[in-house]
Design a protein around this motif. Structure first.
Motif, PDB file in Angstrom:
ATOM      1  N   GLY A 135      -9.503   3.318  -1.948  1.00  0.00           N
ATOM      2  CA  GLY A 135      -8.750   2.265  -1.281  1.00  0.00           C
ATOM      3  C   GLY A 135      -7.720   2.781  -0.295  1.00  0.00           C
ATOM      4  O   GLY A 135      -7.182   2.017   0.521  1.00  0.00           O
ATOM      5  N   GLY A 136      -7.391   4.068  -0.370  1.00  0.00           N
ATOM      6  CA  GLY A 136      -6.422   4.662   0.540  1.00  0.00           C
ATOM      7  C   GLY A 136      -4.981   4.432   0.149  1.00  0.00           C
ATOM      8  O   GLY A 136      -4.073   4.845   0.878  1.00  0.00           O
ATOM      9  N   CYS A 137      -4.717   3.770  -0.989  1.00  0.00           N
ATOM     10  CA  CYS A 137      -3.350   3.458  -1.404  1.00  0.00           C
ATOM     11  C   CYS A 137      -3.049   4.045  -2.769  1.00  0.00           C
ATOM     12  O   CYS A 137      -3.917   4.083  -3.648  1.00  0.00           O
ATOM     13  CB  CYS A 137      -3.134   1.945  -1.442  1.00  0.00           C
ATOM     14  N   CYS A 138      -1.825   4.495  -2.956  1.00  0.00           N
ATOM     15  CA  CYS A 138      -1.332   4.957  -4.250  1.00  0.00           C
ATOM     16  C   CYS A 138      -0.180   4.032  -4.637  1.00  0.00           C
ATOM     17  O   CYS A 138       0.976   4.264  -4.245  1.00  0.00           O
ATOM     18  CB  CYS A 138      -0.868   6.411  -4.178  1.00  0.00           C
ATOM     19  N   ASN A 139      -0.505   3.000  -5.382  1.00  0.00           N
ATOM     20  CA  ASN A 139       0.486   1.961  -5.677  1.00  0.00           C
ATOM     21  C   ASN A 139       1.310   2.230  -6.924  1.00  0.00           C
ATOM     22  O   ASN A 139       2.212   1.459  -7.251  1.00  0.00           O
ATOM     23  CB  ASN A 139      -0.203   0.601  -5.809  1.00  0.00           C
ATOM     24  N   SER A 140       0.998   3.259  -7.636  1.00  0.00           N
ATOM     25  CA  SER A 140       1.753   3.580  -8.843  1.00  0.00           C
ATOM     26  C   SER A 140       2.029   5.067  -8.885  1.00  0.00           C
ATOM     27  O   SER A 140       1.403   5.861  -8.172  1.00  0.00           O
ATOM     28  CB  SER A 140       0.993   3.148 -10.097  1.00  0.00           C
ATOM     29  N   CYS A 141       2.961   5.429  -9.729  1.00  0.00           N
ATOM     30  CA  CYS A 141       3.286   6.852  -9.901  1.00  0.00           C
ATOM     31  C   CYS A 141       2.076   7.619 -10.413  1.00  0.00           C
ATOM     32  O   CYS A 141       1.830   8.751 -10.004  1.00  0.00           O
ATOM     33  CB  CYS A 141       4.469   6.982 -10.864  1.00  0.00           C
ATOM     34  N   GLU A 142       1.302   6.979 -11.294  1.00  0.00           N
ATOM     35  CA  GLU A 142       0.110   7.624 -11.843  1.00  0.00           C
ATOM     36  C   GLU A 142      -0.928   7.856 -10.754  1.00  0.00           C
ATOM     37  O   GLU A 142      -1.631   8.872 -10.756  1.00  0.00           O
ATOM     38  CB  GLU A 142      -0.477   6.769 -12.963  1.00  0.00           C
ATOM     39  N   ASP A 143      -1.023   6.916  -9.783  1.00  0.00           N
ATOM     40  CA  ASP A 143      -1.958   7.106  -8.669  1.00  0.00           C
ATOM     41  C   ASP A 143      -1.572   8.320  -7.837  1.00  0.00           C
ATOM     42  O   ASP A 143      -2.436   9.108  -7.416  1.00  0.00           O
ATOM     43  CB  ASP A 143      -1.981   5.856  -7.781  1.00  0.00           C
ATOM     44  N   VAL A 144      -0.274   8.460  -7.572  1.00  0.00           N
ATOM     45  CA  VAL A 144       0.192   9.623  -6.806  1.00  0.00           C
ATOM     46  C   VAL A 144      -0.077  10.903  -7.583  1.00  0.00           C
ATOM     47  O   VAL A 144      -0.513  11.920  -7.020  1.00  0.00           O
ATOM     48  CB  VAL A 144       1.698   9.486  -6.487  1.00  0.00           C
ATOM     49  N   ARG A 145       0.184  10.855  -8.862  1.00  0.00           N
ATOM     50  CA  ARG A 145      -0.036  12.043  -9.703  1.00  0.00           C
ATOM     51  C   ARG A 145      -1.504  12.459  -9.664  1.00  0.00           C
ATOM     52  O   ARG A 145      -1.833  13.639  -9.525  1.00  0.00           O
ATOM     53  CB  ARG A 145       0.396  11.739 -11.135  1.00  0.00           C
ATOM     54  N   GLN A 146      -2.395  11.491  -9.773  1.00  0.00           N
ATOM     55  CA  GLN A 146      -3.820  11.812  -9.743  1.00  0.00           C
ATOM     56  C   GLN A 146      -4.229  12.337  -8.370  1.00  0.00           C
ATOM     57  O   GLN A 146      -5.051  13.255  -8.259  1.00  0.00           O
ATOM     58  CB  GLN A 146      -4.651  10.578 -10.092  1.00  0.00           C
TER      59      GLN A 146
ATOM     60  N   CYS B 254       0.863  -1.182   0.000  1.00  0.00           N
ATOM     61  CA  CYS B 254       0.000   0.000   0.000  1.00  0.00           C
ATOM     62  C   CYS B 254       0.896   1.227   0.000  1.00  0.00           C
ATOM     63  O   CYS B 254       1.511   1.581   1.014  1.00  0.00           O
ATOM     64  CB  CYS B 254      -0.924   0.003   1.220  1.00  0.00           C
ATOM     65  N   GLY B 255       0.996   1.849  -1.155  1.00  0.00           N
ATOM     66  CA  GLY B 255       1.892   2.984  -1.296  1.00  0.00           C
ATOM     67  C   GLY B 255       1.308   4.267  -0.756  1.00  0.00           C
ATOM     68  O   GLY B 255       0.091   4.459  -0.705  1.00  0.00           O
ATOM     69  N   SER B 256       2.185   5.162  -0.359  1.00  0.00           N
ATOM     70  CA  SER B 256       1.773   6.465   0.176  1.00  0.00           C
ATOM     71  C   SER B 256       1.335   7.380  -0.962  1.00  0.00           C
ATOM     72  O   SER B 256       1.852   7.308  -2.084  1.00  0.00           O
ATOM     73  CB  SER B 256       2.935   7.097   0.939  1.00  0.00           C
ATOM     74  N   CYS B 257       0.404   8.259  -0.639  1.00  0.00           N
ATOM     75  CA  CYS B 257      -0.046   9.261  -1.618  1.00  0.00           C
ATOM     76  C   CYS B 257       0.657  10.592  -1.408  1.00  0.00           C
ATOM     77  O   CYS B 257       0.342  11.576  -2.093  1.00  0.00           O
ATOM     78  CB  CYS B 257      -1.563   9.462  -1.522  1.00  0.00           C
ATOM     79  N   TYR B 258       1.596  10.651  -0.474  1.00  0.00           N
ATOM     80  CA  TYR B 258       2.434  11.832  -0.243  1.00  0.00           C
ATOM     81  C   TYR B 258       1.620  13.114  -0.057  1.00  0.00           C
ATOM     82  O   TYR B 258       1.943  14.155  -0.619  1.00  0.00           O
ATOM     83  CB  TYR B 258       3.431  11.998  -1.388  1.00  0.00           C
TER      84      TYR B 258
END
Length: 414
Positions: free
Chosen positions: A152-163, A141-145
């Protein structure tokens, strides 16, 4: 009794016969006969060709169709925008929005010389990133910084963080500081493709209402009822100046697939009469050297229907186009090294925008052909008319010649 009745019928005979003894044949009459036959043959041939010719009657009625969708076919090349930066969105007045359309759309990466990149069709990075993500721990479960977290509360990809950043209203200016982006080699992939171009082609289904199709950099997101565009990758100074110069190879609004078949059968002259030639934007070229530059095309779309002799109905659409260009810097929206979110409708977004408006008019082209009865009637009129005129001329010439001979004989006698 019967013989008397039949004999009495002779009195109504409109075609009185002359005996062979009283017929006078002349060279003038022979010449007129040959000339009449030639004229009859020529006019009858023209009438037959006219009978076989398919004509088109055009009428205009109110378009009463409801709930239909239009198929927009496009083929556009952007020589200085990489495919991973190019997004295709559709919005219309009904409120329906299609973002970053990929279904039935093909993106072809292009080298700086315009040639296709070998073994590369689409530059969408998500295909490669899916493979990277599949190798991770299922419980990862990656951080969304600090960005707005998804459900889901997780940013598992760079694109998820970007969004997540975009949804929060932040600029995604430093992807190298994001763990997911570093693991995916996001920046390296972007640098490899930074100097490429992109050809986008395919079909888009849109509602038959006022709307627009826009090709713009980055993905658009909706926040607080506003359409937001994250332009950092496009505006970043990476040594490759991006701009939305483009060539429109083809752009058309169609209805039935049968239209192409029908168009192929129609002759060149008929195509010109019915407006079936090139579409107004086919082959159009637009050039700029500025990254913050908007191209707008305002299209008036008219429903068109073709009705063939065999009863088949073919539906399509024709359009007219007006072009407008705008330098976004002139409006006070200068590029910045960090990049900004630009709200569409206030200051504009770099890209190519196709704004279409549907006309309430339906143009109907109906194929028609002269009836056989009309052909027979015209042929009989030609034959009767030519023979009647030739007979009058022959009578006048014969009478004149006879009078001249009689006058000459009288003069000799005196």
């Amino acid at each position: 009794m019967a013989k008397g009745f039949l004999a009495g019928l002779k009195g109504v005979d409109a075609f009185g016969k002359t005996t062979e003894d009283v017929k006078v044949k002349t060279r003038t009459g022979a010449f007129l006969t040959i000339l009449s036959a030639a004229i009859i043959l020529a006019f009858t041939t023209m009438e037959f060709l006219d009978y076989r010719r398919v004509a088109v009657d055009t009428s205009i009625v109110v378009d009463k169709s409801r709930g239909e969708k239009l198929t927009v076919r496009m083929n556009v090349t952007f020589p200085r925008v990489p495919c991973y930066l190019l997004s295709l969105d559709v919005m219309d007045i009904s409120g329906e929005t299609q973002r970053d359309i990929t279904h039935n759309i093909l993106k072809q990466r292009l080298q700086t010389d315009g040639q296709k990149v070998p073994n590369a069709v689409s530059s969408e990075l998500s295909n490669e990133l899916d493979k990277v993500n599949s190798a991770r721990d299922p419980d990862y479960c990656g951080s969304c910084y600090g960005g707005l977290e998804p459900e889901g509360g997780c940013c598992n990809s760079c694109e998820d963080v970007r969004q997540a950043y975009v949804n929060r209203g932040w600029s995604f200016a430093n992807p190298d500081a994001i763990e997911q982006c570093k693991n995916e080699g996001w920046s390296d992939k972007l640098k490899e493709q930074a100097d490429e171009g992109c050809n986008i082609s395919g079909r888009v289904r849109v509602n038959k209402v006022i709307g627009n199709i826009h090709l713009s950099p980055g993905r658009s997101f909706q926040t607080n009822s506003r359409n937001i565009y994250e332009l950092v990758p496009y505006l970043r100074d990476d040594g490759n100046r991006h701009d939305f110069s483009h060539t429109i190879h083809a752009l058309s609004f169609t209805g039935d697939d049968e239209y192409d078949i029908y168009k192929a059968k129609v002759g060149r002259e008929m195509k010109e009469r019915m407006g079936l030639g090139k579409n107004p934007l086919d082959g159009a070229i637009a050039r700029t050297s500025k990254s913050a530059y908007m191209f707008q095309y305002f299209l008036k779309v008219v429903s068109t229907q073709f009705r063939t002799l065999d009863g088949k109905i073919v539906n399509t659409h024709q359009y007219s186009s007006t072009q407008f260009e705008r330098d976004l810097r002139d409006g006070g929206n200068a590029d910045t090294p960090q990049g900004v979110h630009i709200q569409h409708g206030v200051s504009g977004v770099p890209g190519a925008f196709f704004n279409f408006e549907i006309s309430p008019i339906l143009v109907v082209h109906s194929e028609t052909r002269q009836s056989f009865a009309h052909f027979v009637t015209s042929t009989c009129a030609i034959i009767g008319g030519v023979l009647t005129v030739a007979s009058l001329i022959d009578s006048i010439l014969f009478a004149t010649g006879k009078a001249l001979k009689k006058g000459g004989s009288s003069g000799k006698h005196l």
